[in-house]
Design a protein around this motif. Structure first.
Motif, PDB file in Angstrom:
ATOM      1  N   PHE A 119       6.901  -0.763   1.098  1.00  0.00           N
ATOM      2  CA  PHE A 119       7.929   0.268   0.101  1.00  0.00           C
ATOM      3  C   PHE A 119       8.897  -0.598  -0.242  1.00  0.00           C
ATOM      4  O   PHE A 119       9.579  -1.325   0.314  1.00  0.00           O
ATOM      5  CB  PHE A 119       8.503   1.593   0.946  1.00  0.00           C
ATOM      6  CG  PHE A 119       7.242   2.631   1.206  1.00  0.00           C
ATOM      7  CD1 PHE A 119       5.962   2.361   1.233  1.00  0.00           C
ATOM      8  CD2 PHE A 119       7.779   4.044   1.504  1.00  0.00           C
ATOM      9  CE1 PHE A 119       5.100   3.116   1.713  1.00  0.00           C
ATOM     10  CE2 PHE A 119       6.753   4.741   2.032  1.00  0.00           C
ATOM     11  CZ  PHE A 119       5.197   4.394   1.900  1.00  0.00           C
TER      12      PHE A 119
ATOM     13  N   ASP B 244       8.350   5.041  -2.803  1.00  0.00           N
ATOM     14  CA  ASP B 244       7.042   5.112  -2.203  1.00  0.00           C
ATOM     15  C   ASP B 244       5.790   4.573  -2.976  1.00  0.00           C
ATOM     16  O   ASP B 244       6.184   3.905  -4.173  1.00  0.00           O
ATOM     17  CB  ASP B 244       6.771   6.646  -1.849  1.00  0.00           C
ATOM     18  CG  ASP B 244       6.414   7.109  -3.260  1.00  0.00           C
ATOM     19  OD1 ASP B 244       6.270   6.927  -4.059  1.00  0.00           O
ATOM     20  OD2 ASP B 244       6.563   8.576  -3.048  1.00  0.00           O
ATOM     21  N   PRO B 245       4.459   4.585  -2.568  1.00  0.00           N
ATOM     22  CA  PRO B 245       3.555   3.867  -3.406  1.00  0.00           C
ATOM     23  C   PRO B 245       3.383   4.327  -4.862  1.00  0.00           C
ATOM     24  O   PRO B 245       2.847   3.858  -5.784  1.00  0.00           O
ATOM     25  CB  PRO B 245       2.176   4.294  -2.530  1.00  0.00           C
ATOM     26  CG  PRO B 245       2.901   4.333  -1.239  1.00  0.00           C
ATOM     27  CD  PRO B 245       3.982   5.145  -1.550  1.00  0.00           C
ATOM     28  N   TYR B 246       3.783   5.714  -5.052  1.00  0.00           N
ATOM     29  CA  TYR B 246       3.818   6.289  -6.267  1.00  0.00           C
ATOM     30  C   TYR B 246       4.990   5.857  -7.167  1.00  0.00           C
ATOM     31  O   TYR B 246       5.206   6.127  -8.368  1.00  0.00           O
ATOM     32  CB  TYR B 246       3.927   7.907  -6.560  1.00  0.00           C
ATOM     33  CG  TYR B 246       2.892   8.520  -5.458  1.00  0.00           C
ATOM     34  CD1 TYR B 246       1.524   7.883  -5.256  1.00  0.00           C
ATOM     35  CD2 TYR B 246       2.805   9.594  -4.708  1.00  0.00           C
ATOM     36  CE1 TYR B 246       0.357   8.342  -4.645  1.00  0.00           C
ATOM     37  CE2 TYR B 246       1.929  10.141  -3.831  1.00  0.00           C
ATOM     38  CZ  TYR B 246       0.787   9.453  -3.756  1.00  0.00           C
ATOM     39  OH  TYR B 246      -0.093  10.111  -3.058  1.00  0.00           O
ATOM     40  N   ASP B 247       5.899   5.035  -6.839  1.00  0.00           N
ATOM     41  CA  ASP B 247       7.300   4.704  -7.252  1.00  0.00           C
ATOM     42  C   ASP B 247       8.212   5.815  -7.355  1.00  0.00           C
ATOM     43  O   ASP B 247       9.035   5.756  -8.183  1.00  0.00           O
ATOM     44  CB  ASP B 247       7.036   4.095  -8.604  1.00  0.00           C
ATOM     45  CG  ASP B 247       6.443   2.671  -8.707  1.00  0.00           C
ATOM     46  OD1 ASP B 247       6.495   2.105  -7.653  1.00  0.00           O
ATOM     47  OD2 ASP B 247       5.788   2.327  -9.674  1.00  0.00           O
TER      48      ASP B 247
ATOM     49  N   PHE C  38      -0.383  10.143   1.167  1.00  0.00           N
ATOM     50  CA  PHE C  38      -0.353   9.326  -0.098  1.00  0.00           C
ATOM     51  C   PHE C  38      -1.781   8.933  -0.440  1.00  0.00           C
ATOM     52  O   PHE C  38      -2.423   8.460   0.438  1.00  0.00           O
ATOM     53  CB  PHE C  38       0.551   8.029   0.095  1.00  0.00           C
ATOM     54  CG  PHE C  38       1.790   8.091   0.480  1.00  0.00           C
ATOM     55  CD1 PHE C  38       2.848   8.585  -0.563  1.00  0.00           C
ATOM     56  CD2 PHE C  38       2.219   8.136   1.719  1.00  0.00           C
ATOM     57  CE1 PHE C  38       4.168   8.843  -0.180  1.00  0.00           C
ATOM     58  CE2 PHE C  38       3.662   8.103   1.961  1.00  0.00           C
ATOM     59  CZ  PHE C  38       4.661   8.415   1.158  1.00  0.00           C
TER      60      PHE C  38
ATOM     61  N   GLN D 270      -4.932   7.154  -2.273  1.00  0.00           N
ATOM     62  CA  GLN D 270      -4.932   5.888  -2.939  1.00  0.00           C
ATOM     63  C   GLN D 270      -6.258   5.698  -3.574  1.00  0.00           C
ATOM     64  O   GLN D 270      -7.145   6.241  -3.096  1.00  0.00           O
ATOM     65  CB  GLN D 270      -4.806   4.929  -1.522  1.00  0.00           C
ATOM     66  CG  GLN D 270      -3.665   5.161  -0.535  1.00  0.00           C
ATOM     67  CD  GLN D 270      -2.772   4.427  -1.237  1.00  0.00           C
ATOM     68  OE1 GLN D 270      -2.410   3.107  -1.229  1.00  0.00           O
ATOM     69  NE2 GLN D 270      -1.635   5.203  -1.560  1.00  0.00           N
TER      70      GLN D 270
ATOM     71  N   ARG E 274      -5.285  -1.034   0.392  1.00  0.00           N
ATOM     72  CA  ARG E 274      -4.002  -0.696   1.021  1.00  0.00           C
ATOM     73  C   ARG E 274      -4.110  -1.062   2.577  1.00  0.00           C
ATOM     74  O   ARG E 274      -3.225  -1.575   2.932  1.00  0.00           O
ATOM     75  CB  ARG E 274      -3.845   0.937   1.155  1.00  0.00           C
ATOM     76  CG  ARG E 274      -2.867   1.465   1.980  1.00  0.00           C
ATOM     77  CD  ARG E 274      -1.347   1.254   1.463  1.00  0.00           C
ATOM     78  NE  ARG E 274      -1.051   1.265   0.262  1.00  0.00           N
ATOM     79  CZ  ARG E 274       0.011   1.090  -0.298  1.00  0.00           C
ATOM     80  NH1 ARG E 274       1.077   0.337   0.536  1.00  0.00           N
ATOM     81  NH2 ARG E 274       0.281   1.310  -1.619  1.00  0.00           N
TER      82      ARG E 274
ATOM     83  N   PHE F  39      -2.476   7.697   4.484  1.00  0.00           N
ATOM     84  CA  PHE F  39      -2.960   7.098   3.435  1.00  0.00           C
ATOM     85  C   PHE F  39      -4.454   7.623   3.144  1.00  0.00           C
ATOM     86  O   PHE F  39      -5.164   7.302   3.877  1.00  0.00           O
ATOM     87  CB  PHE F  39      -3.162   5.683   3.195  1.00  0.00           C
ATOM     88  CG  PHE F  39      -1.538   4.975   3.339  1.00  0.00           C
ATOM     89  CD1 PHE F  39      -0.749   5.034   2.100  1.00  0.00           C
ATOM     90  CD2 PHE F  39      -0.859   4.336   4.343  1.00  0.00           C
ATOM     91  CE1 PHE F  39       0.522   4.190   2.087  1.00  0.00           C
ATOM     92  CE2 PHE F  39       0.129   3.955   4.494  1.00  0.00           C
ATOM     93  CZ  PHE F  39       0.981   3.969   3.285  1.00  0.00           C
TER      94      PHE F  39
END
Length: 287
Positions: free
Chosen positions: A27, A43-46, A78, A80, A86, A122
């Motif tokens: 992150f 996070d992974p979604y920005d 999250f 993916q 990932r 994930f």
């Protein structure tokens, strides 16, 4: 701290948590204020997440709406597009304690426990047809989770500070009702701005008498909304990619683009988590 952060994790130790999320999970660090015992990561979604240590007394004061504060022991999911990528990235960063499993729905899933005992999950993105099928049957899934419970059982909780089964059901109905017009706006006027009022879920639990009310009207509302929207989706072939710019009334941003597909996926995971809480409550109390 960035004003646009609306989600916070209460952590036991800020330094170890930052090392875990930035160095191990990958992150992005946005800002760190160790003297104030807080930091912001992406996070992974920005999307920004505020990490707060024990020294922060009023977490909500550092958040924008809808002000979601998680406590140790919670699960963060999250979705993916490429779960294998990932997994490779996490392994390359030195993570070895990665649990791989399949959910009851057959979804591939990676779970990791952070230093404060949060579960980071994930999950492989579902295809649209499966997402729609899960959404359509959501009301039946809740009903199945409640099957055989007596009226007094609805007031059981997993722990003293957790919601009762009854409160969870009313929360799910409220969530569906709040999303109804977001879906309708995306379908009817894709690209329009949808303005939401501030939402404090704990305030709603108390103000809307979740603790006292019978659950039958809420169960009926869940099923009715989902039947209504499922029919709409059948008449609008490109519904999956239609979207709104979602913003809160007191926000100065232009809003975040949210598609119908993303909303459906988010609601499915939300329902699954709360149904799991109902099952866990039943297991604890042998119901």
């Amino acid at each position: 701290m960035p004003k646009h952060a609306c989600v916070a994790l209460q952590v036991n130790d800020l330094t170890s948590s930052l090392t875990f999320y930035v160095d191990r999970l990958g992150f992005q660090l946005v800002e760190s204020q160790p003297e104030a015992d807080r930091a912001v990561i992406l996070d992974p979604y920005d999307d920004p997440i505020l990490l707060v240590g024990p020294a922060v007394e009023d977490v909500s004061a550092h958040l924008d709406e809808p002000r979601i504060v998680y406590k140790p022991g919670a699960t963060l999911d999250f979705v993916q597009e490429n779960l294998d990528a990932r997994l490779a990235a996490l392994t390359a960063r030195g993570l070895t304690d990665i649990h791989q499993e399949q959910t009851e729905e057959g979804d591939r899933k990676l779970t990791i426990t952070d230093p404060s005992h949060y579960t980071i999950s994930f999950v492989q993105q579902r295809p649209p047809e499966k997402t729609l099928a899960l959404y359509s049957r959501g009301g039946d899934d809740v009903a199945a989770a409640l099957a055989g419970l007596a009226e007094t059982d609805l007031d059981l909780t997993r722990a003293p500070e957790e919601w009762s089964i009854r409160q969870i059901v009313h929360h799910l109905a409220e969530t569906d009702s709040m999303h109804l017009m977001i879906f309708a706006s995306a379908l009817a006027q894709s690209g329009s701005t949808f303005i939401r009022n501030p939402y404090d879920q704990d305030h709603w639990v108390e103000t809307m008498a979740y603790r006292e009310r019978a659950i039958e009207p809420s169960l009926a509302l869940i099923k009715a909304i989902r039947q209504y929207l499922t029919q709409l989706f059948q008449y609008i072939p490109d519904h999956w990619d239609r979207y709104v710019l979602l913003k809160f009334a007191n926000s100065e941003s232009e809003g975040d683009k949210v598609t119908v597909g993303q909303l459906l996926d988010g609601l499915n995971w939300h329902f699954a988590e709360h149904c799991a809480e109902i099952h866990e409550t039943r297991r604890i109390h042998n119901r």
